[in-house]
Write a protein that holds these residues in place. Structure first.
Motif, PDB file in Angstrom:
ATOM      1  N   ILE A 683      34.117  42.512  43.682  1.00  0.00           N
ATOM      2  CA  ILE A 683      34.981  41.360  43.356  1.00  0.00           C
ATOM      3  C   ILE A 683      34.676  40.840  41.963  1.00  0.00           C
ATOM      4  O   ILE A 683      35.604  40.509  41.190  1.00  0.00           O
ATOM      5  CB  ILE A 683      34.786  40.266  44.428  1.00  0.00           C
ATOM      6  CG1 ILE A 683      35.278  40.779  45.788  1.00  0.00           C
ATOM      7  CG2 ILE A 683      35.513  38.990  44.028  1.00  0.00           C
ATOM      8  CD1 ILE A 683      35.100  39.799  46.918  1.00  0.00           C
ATOM      9  N   LEU A 684      33.410  40.785  41.616  1.00  0.00           N
ATOM     10  CA  LEU A 684      33.065  40.320  40.264  1.00  0.00           C
ATOM     11  C   LEU A 684      33.611  41.263  39.207  1.00  0.00           C
ATOM     12  O   LEU A 684      34.083  40.827  38.142  1.00  0.00           O
ATOM     13  CB  LEU A 684      31.539  40.206  40.138  1.00  0.00           C
ATOM     14  CG  LEU A 684      30.865  39.129  41.001  1.00  0.00           C
ATOM     15  CD1 LEU A 684      29.350  39.186  40.815  1.00  0.00           C
ATOM     16  CD2 LEU A 684      31.392  37.753  40.627  1.00  0.00           C
ATOM     17  N   ARG A 685      33.565  42.561  39.480  1.00  0.00           N
ATOM     18  CA  ARG A 685      34.100  43.527  38.519  1.00  0.00           C
ATOM     19  C   ARG A 685      35.619  43.351  38.366  1.00  0.00           C
ATOM     20  O   ARG A 685      36.150  43.447  37.254  1.00  0.00           O
ATOM     21  CB  ARG A 685      33.777  44.953  38.971  1.00  0.00           C
ATOM     22  CG  ARG A 685      32.306  45.321  38.831  1.00  0.00           C
ATOM     23  CD  ARG A 685      32.032  46.697  39.425  1.00  0.00           C
ATOM     24  NE  ARG A 685      30.641  47.076  39.310  1.00  0.00           N
ATOM     25  CZ  ARG A 685      30.123  47.730  38.282  1.00  0.00           C
ATOM     26  NH1 ARG A 685      30.910  48.086  37.283  1.00  0.00           N
ATOM     27  NH2 ARG A 685      28.846  48.033  38.250  1.00  0.00           N
ATOM     28  N   CYS A 686      36.310  43.116  39.487  1.00  0.00           N
ATOM     29  CA  CYS A 686      37.765  42.908  39.408  1.00  0.00           C
ATOM     30  C   CYS A 686      38.092  41.695  38.541  1.00  0.00           C
ATOM     31  O   CYS A 686      38.975  41.750  37.671  1.00  0.00           O
ATOM     32  CB  CYS A 686      38.338  42.730  40.817  1.00  0.00           C
ATOM     33  SG  CYS A 686      38.370  44.255  41.794  1.00  0.00           S
ATOM     34  N   ARG A 687      37.414  40.599  38.782  1.00  0.00           N
ATOM     35  CA  ARG A 687      37.658  39.401  37.977  1.00  0.00           C
ATOM     36  C   ARG A 687      37.407  39.674  36.503  1.00  0.00           C
ATOM     37  O   ARG A 687      38.177  39.225  35.632  1.00  0.00           O
ATOM     38  CB  ARG A 687      36.740  38.266  38.452  1.00  0.00           C
ATOM     39  CG  ARG A 687      37.165  37.616  39.753  1.00  0.00           C
ATOM     40  CD  ARG A 687      36.518  36.249  39.883  1.00  0.00           C
ATOM     41  NE  ARG A 687      36.865  35.605  41.133  1.00  0.00           N
ATOM     42  CZ  ARG A 687      36.107  35.555  42.219  1.00  0.00           C
ATOM     43  NH1 ARG A 687      34.935  36.152  42.195  1.00  0.00           N
ATOM     44  NH2 ARG A 687      36.516  34.927  43.309  1.00  0.00           N
ATOM     45  N   SER A 688      36.317  40.403  36.236  1.00  0.00           N
ATOM     46  CA  SER A 688      35.976  40.691  34.844  1.00  0.00           C
ATOM     47  C   SER A 688      37.057  41.525  34.170  1.00  0.00           C
ATOM     48  O   SER A 688      37.442  41.279  33.015  1.00  0.00           O
ATOM     49  CB  SER A 688      34.630  41.421  34.791  1.00  0.00           C
ATOM     50  OG  SER A 688      34.320  41.811  33.487  1.00  0.00           O
ATOM     51  N   ARG A 691      40.218  39.425  33.588  1.00  0.00           N
ATOM     52  CA  ARG A 691      39.980  38.468  32.507  1.00  0.00           C
ATOM     53  C   ARG A 691      39.959  39.171  31.153  1.00  0.00           C
ATOM     54  O   ARG A 691      40.476  38.652  30.151  1.00  0.00           O
ATOM     55  CB  ARG A 691      38.660  37.741  32.753  1.00  0.00           C
ATOM     56  CG  ARG A 691      38.427  36.566  31.809  1.00  0.00           C
ATOM     57  CD  ARG A 691      37.108  35.874  32.105  1.00  0.00           C
ATOM     58  NE  ARG A 691      37.038  35.379  33.472  1.00  0.00           N
ATOM     59  CZ  ARG A 691      36.234  35.845  34.406  1.00  0.00           C
ATOM     60  NH1 ARG A 691      35.422  36.866  34.123  1.00  0.00           N
ATOM     61  NH2 ARG A 691      36.240  35.347  35.628  1.00  0.00           N
ATOM     62  N   ARG A 692      39.385  40.363  31.126  1.00  0.00           N
ATOM     63  CA  ARG A 692      39.304  41.094  29.855  1.00  0.00           C
ATOM     64  C   ARG A 692      40.688  41.463  29.337  1.00  0.00           C
ATOM     65  O   ARG A 692      40.951  41.410  28.134  1.00  0.00           O
ATOM     66  CB  ARG A 692      38.450  42.345  30.049  1.00  0.00           C
ATOM     67  CG  ARG A 692      38.187  43.106  28.751  1.00  0.00           C
ATOM     68  CD  ARG A 692      37.460  44.422  28.993  1.00  0.00           C
ATOM     69  NE  ARG A 692      36.337  44.223  29.909  1.00  0.00           N
ATOM     70  CZ  ARG A 692      36.159  44.926  31.014  1.00  0.00           C
ATOM     71  NH1 ARG A 692      37.052  45.855  31.354  1.00  0.00           N
ATOM     72  NH2 ARG A 692      35.119  44.706  31.792  1.00  0.00           N
ATOM     73  N   HIS A 693      41.590  41.872  30.229  1.00  0.00           N
ATOM     74  CA  HIS A 693      42.925  42.316  29.798  1.00  0.00           C
ATOM     75  C   HIS A 693      43.959  41.183  29.845  1.00  0.00           C
ATOM     76  O   HIS A 693      45.134  41.433  29.502  1.00  0.00           O
ATOM     77  CB  HIS A 693      43.389  43.472  30.686  1.00  0.00           C
ATOM     78  CG  HIS A 693      42.561  44.721  30.512  1.00  0.00           C
ATOM     79  ND1 HIS A 693      42.691  45.553  29.431  1.00  0.00           N
ATOM     80  CD2 HIS A 693      41.586  45.266  31.307  1.00  0.00           C
ATOM     81  CE1 HIS A 693      41.844  46.568  29.551  1.00  0.00           C
ATOM     82  NE2 HIS A 693      41.153  46.413  30.687  1.00  0.00           N
ATOM     83  N   GLN A 694      43.524  40.010  30.271  1.00  0.00           N
ATOM     84  CA  GLN A 694      44.395  38.836  30.288  1.00  0.00           C
ATOM     85  C   GLN A 694      45.669  39.092  31.108  1.00  0.00           C
ATOM     86  O   GLN A 694      46.794  38.855  30.653  1.00  0.00           O
ATOM     87  CB  GLN A 694      44.756  38.403  28.854  1.00  0.00           C
ATOM     88  CG  GLN A 694      43.539  38.003  28.032  1.00  0.00           C
ATOM     89  CD  GLN A 694      43.909  37.572  26.634  1.00  0.00           C
ATOM     90  OE1 GLN A 694      45.077  37.658  26.228  1.00  0.00           O
ATOM     91  NE2 GLN A 694      42.938  37.102  25.868  1.00  0.00           N
ATOM     92  N   VAL A 695      45.458  39.587  32.307  1.00  0.00           N
ATOM     93  CA  VAL A 695      46.564  39.795  33.235  1.00  0.00           C
ATOM     94  C   VAL A 695      46.283  39.010  34.500  1.00  0.00           C
ATOM     95  O   VAL A 695      45.130  38.722  34.845  1.00  0.00           O
ATOM     96  CB  VAL A 695      46.761  41.289  33.569  1.00  0.00           C
ATOM     97  CG1 VAL A 695      47.161  42.067  32.331  1.00  0.00           C
ATOM     98  CG2 VAL A 695      45.484  41.885  34.178  1.00  0.00           C
ATOM     99  N   SER A 696      47.325  38.656  35.228  1.00  0.00           N
ATOM    100  CA  SER A 696      47.179  37.870  36.445  1.00  0.00           C
ATOM    101  C   SER A 696      46.960  38.795  37.640  1.00  0.00           C
ATOM    102  O   SER A 696      47.658  39.806  37.781  1.00  0.00           O
ATOM    103  CB  SER A 696      48.431  37.024  36.673  1.00  0.00           C
ATOM    104  OG  SER A 696      48.366  36.383  37.927  1.00  0.00           O
TER     105      SER A 696
END
Length: 852
Positions: A683-688, A691-696
């Motif tokens: 889950i932390l990797r998904c959020r990262s 956030r990195r690609h600025q997509v929802s």
């Protein structure tokens, strides 16, 4: 041991004689002391009387001499001076000889003085009164002669203190000079001697009386002192007796301050040293009986002299029953022939003992010699340790080394061993051996869904089924987790054995396909079987099993639930699979992986509502590798985690580019594996990444199989709730092929059901599949979920889905999976107002109207 058994008198019988002996000893001790005191007093009185007698005689002589001298001084004063001179000179002459104790030297030095005619007598006496020299002129005294007696001390100088010389008197010298005199004085001397004799008799009477009184007083005092010494002496005697009997525990009481106290202290020190350095028999018995091993002490010829409690317990005999028996008698009869006493007393060996009830017990038998100068202590000591548990463990270890602990059938090592023996017999006899290699299909899903305990129970049931259905002479073994093998021997070499073996393989598959009961669920499983023959396919164990394994993989690649005979080409396929596994590790580094997108279409208007991201591997020199080939390899090697993260980054990057061109590309679906979901940091990797690609996250959908959902329901629900709260949509992929139930679906935050393509493919031809598809559609609608049909490949399937109100679909009817650029082109057309697949819907409507 009991006193009655040994013949020893009871302690009460020993007590009275000992007490009487003690009293007799004390009385004798008193009489001895009193008699000794009386004797000492008598001897002292006698010594005093002797001294007084000597003194009296000396006084008498002195008085006589004085009288004579007084009478004669008027006649010859020179006689006295001359006698004194002679005496002094003689004393000086003999001083050295007297000191040396040389009698002949004294005579020799006095000889010149003796030759003097006036010298009548010469005597030398020690200080104690003992005469060491006495000479008197023969013929006696001359009547009427004047006699002068002179006493001179014999002295010498002694250096008692260094540097200080003092005189010491060694003896007295008496010289008698005789010279004729005109007047005789004998009458005066006689009167003096007569008076002295009368006084001496009176002194003797008084001395005797005093001596008797003193002796009696000393005896009484000695008797009293003896009475005072009686108690401590008795105590010392008792303490000595206890020490002599080996009792060193009670200290010797010391209550006096005299010499007897020194004796008591010496006895107490001796008791302490003996207690520290001596082990008595009781202590030795305590030590031996506290040991858990059986201990036997024997004589040099092997007769048991002592046995501890553990030995009696081991053999179920009493100690009295073991004493006097030979050590051989405790051994089992078959062990006695090879038992050598001398050798056994110097080594450790394993043997078997027999108990009173006839039970045999394996023991470790350790012997040692007892060397002693005293023959009664010589012999051997044997220690027997019960090794029943160790023997049982050894048998268990040997069993586990050859047999599978779970299924109780031969393991890989034992199976290979038995197969090697069978191959050797078959080659000698010219016969054929068939090896069948069986592997369960998708058995990992059972472990993931129901747990490893249920998986183990399934393997146990499978082994029992195989053992019951196969002929008795057939050997079955478990080679690995869900891999089994069996071999059939005695097949004729001049016949085609594939028919009978194929029939055997079918019966195996039939047994495997019977339902298994797992956690109140009825589960159906399948297996894949590979077959190889010896000597046709291989003549050794390794190659034969490997070839059967290759045939099994061939069956598994063909969908499973089937069997295949080995052919050389299958080994090439196995080599290819191994090559793919090694090349897959570098696929990411070499940028050989690609993402293809399969559009998801609204079946009501032909518009694209999103796409499913599909992974492809383009291997140089081999072309495109199907996902069904390399995805299982990636899961086996854990590369699926790295690949999954790469896919997520790539899809986010493509989505960002499409979003910048067309605004809303729709929802992109990604497949999620069980290993990714179990990753702690998923889950932390998904959020990262988002956030990195600025997509929802709301623009993406994770597709999860039913097997993944049911692997660990409680943990999966928690993880899916977190993903759902993040904004991700969740869908069940390949719905209908797993083990989920309606109640299970309700606990997950699922928004979409995807009907597996295996049902969609035959829905237009098979009434059962059509019913399943309709049921899934109705169930999804009732649960408020979107339903997407996978694998739509024909117009008829499209018409079937539309007629049953399935609103969404994907498949080759709408084109092959395309690149991100091609998908962007379709989305651009759609944004311009033209639905990319509206023509397919118009054609379906035309067909439906003609059918109506």
């Amino acid at each position: 041991m009991n006193p009655q058994n040994t013949g020893d008198p009871p302690p009460q019988a020993l007590r009275s004689p000992r007490r009487a002996w003690t009293h007799v000893t004390a009385a004798t001790f008193k009489f001895k002391y009193a008699g000794a005191a009386f004797l000492v007093v008598v001897l002292a009185a006698a010594a005093v009387a002797t001294v007084l007698l000597v003194r009296h005689q000396a006084d008498t002589r002195t008085l006589s001499a004085l009288a004579e001298r007084a009478a004669r001084e008027r006649v010859d004063p020179e006689l006295q001076a001359r006698a004194q001179s002679i005496a002094e000179h003689a004393a000086d002459a003999i001083a050295g000889a007297v000191r040396a104790g040389d009698g002949s030297g004294v005579l020799r030095r006095l000889q010149p003085f003796i030759e003097n005619p006036t010298v009548a007598a010469v005597s030398v006496s020690t200080r104690s009164g003992k005469r060491i020299f006495n000479w008197r002129r023969s013929g006696g005294a001359t009547p009427g002669a004047l006699t002068v007696q002179v006493v001179a001390p014999v002295r010498t100088f002694v250096e008692r203190i260094p540097g200080a010389v003092t005189p010491e008197t060694l003896a007295t010298l008496t010289v008698v000079l005789e010279q004729a005199a005109p007047v005789s004085e004998v009458s005066l001397s006689g009167r003096l001697e007569a008076a002295g004799a009368a006084r001496w008799r009176l002194a003797w009477l008084l001395g005797f009386a005093l001596t008797a009184a003193g002796g009696l007083a000393a005896a009484a005092l000695a008797w009293r002192l003896t009475r005072q010494l009686q108690r401590p002496v008795d105590s010392l005697i008792k303490s000595a007796e206890r020490i002599g009997q080996g009792d060193y525990t009670r200290p010797v009481e010391v209550r006096r301050n005299d010499a007897l106290a020194d004796l008591q202290q010496a006895l107490e020190r001796m008791r302490g040293r003996l207690r520290q350095s001596t082990i008595n028999k009781n202590y030795l018995h305590s030590v031996l009986n506290s040991m858990t091993d059986a201990v036997f002490v024997t004589s040099p010829d092997g007769v048991i002299k002592m046995a501890n409690s553990a030995a009696c317990k081991l053999l179920s005999f009493g100690e009295e029953e073991l004493l006097g028996r030979g050590i051989l008698t405790v051994l089992e009869e078959r062990e006695r022939a090879g038992f050598d006493l001398l050798q056994a007393a110097q080594e450790t060996r394993e043997t078997v003992v027999r108990t009173r009830s006839g039970q045999t017990i394996p023991v470790s038998f350790t012997g040692s010699r007892i060397d002693s100068d005293d023959p009664q202590f010589q012999g051997n000591i044997f220690v027997a340790r019960n090794i029943t548990d160790r023997k049982r463990a050894e048998r268990r270890i040997r069993y586990l080394a050859r047999y599978d602990a779970l299924t109780k059938i031969p393991n890989r090592m034992q199976f290979h061993h038995l197969l090697q023996q069978t191959i050797a017999r078959a080659l000698r006899a010219g016969q054929v051996v068939a090896v069948l290699y069986l592997d369960m299909d998708r058995f990992k899903e059972v472990n993931d869904t129901f747990g490893h305990g249920a998986g183990d129970r399934t393997l146990e049931v499978l082994a029992e089924r195989l053992a019951r259905s196969l002929p008795k002479e057939t050997v079955v073994g478990r080679l690995a987790g869900d891999e089994f093998a069996l071999f059939v021997e005695g097949l004729p070499a001049d016949a085609d054995n594939r028919g009978p073996i194929a029939q055997l393989a079918r019966s195996l598959l039939t047994d495997v396909c019977r339902p298994f009961q797992l956690n109140q669920h009825e589960v159906f499983l399948t297996a894949s079987v590979g077959i190889a023959f010896c000597p046709r396919d291989a003549e050794n164990v390794i190659d034969l099993v490997r070839n059967a394994d290759a045939a099994m993989y061939y069956s598994k690649q063909n969908g499973g639930n089937t069997f295949a005979f080995y052919s050389p080409e299958m080994n090439a396929a196995a080599v290819e699979r191994l090559m793919l596994k090694s090349k897959l590790r570098r696929a990411l580094e070499r940028d050989e992986l690609e993402i293809r997108y399969q559009p998801k279409v609204d079946l009501r208007n032909g518009r694209i509502i999103g796409a499913e991201a599909l992974l492809r591997w383009r291997l140089p020199g081999h072309g495109d590798i199907p996902p069904s080939h390399f995805i299982p390899l990636a899961e086996e090697t854990n590369l699926i985690l790295e690949i999954g993260e790469w896919v997520l980054n790539r899809v986010c990057l493509d989505y960002r580019q499409m979003q910048s061109k067309v605004g809303d590309p729709g929802r992109i679906s990604l497949n999620l594996s069980l290993k990714q979901l179990r990753q702690a940091s998923f889950i932390l990797r998904c959020r990262s990444v988002f956030r990195r690609h600025q997509v929802s996250p709301t623009a993406f959908e994770l597709e999860i199989t039913e097997t993944t959902l049911m692997a660990d329901p409680q943990r999966t629900v928690r993880l899916l709730d977190e993903l759902y709260a993040m904004g991700l949509h969740l869908s069940i992929d390949d719905f209908g092929t797993g083990y989920s139930s309606l109640s299970a679906l309700q606990q997950f935050p699922i928004g979409t059901l995807k009907i597996d393509q295996s049902f969609v493919r035959d829905a237009t031809d098979d009434a059962g599949d059509a019913t399943i598809v309709r049921t899934i559609i109705e169930m999804g609608r009732s649960l408020g979920m979107e339903v997407i049909a996978e694998g739509v490949e024909s117009q008829r399937q499209l018409e079937f889905l539309r007629s049953n109100a399935c609103h969404y679909g994907q498949g080759r009817l709408f084109g092959e999976p395309c690149t991100a650029e091609d998908l962007l082109g379709l989305l651009a057309r759609q944004a311009a107002g033209s639905a990319p697949f509206a023509h397919l819907l118009q054609r379906a409507e035309a067909v439906a109207s003609r059918s109506a």
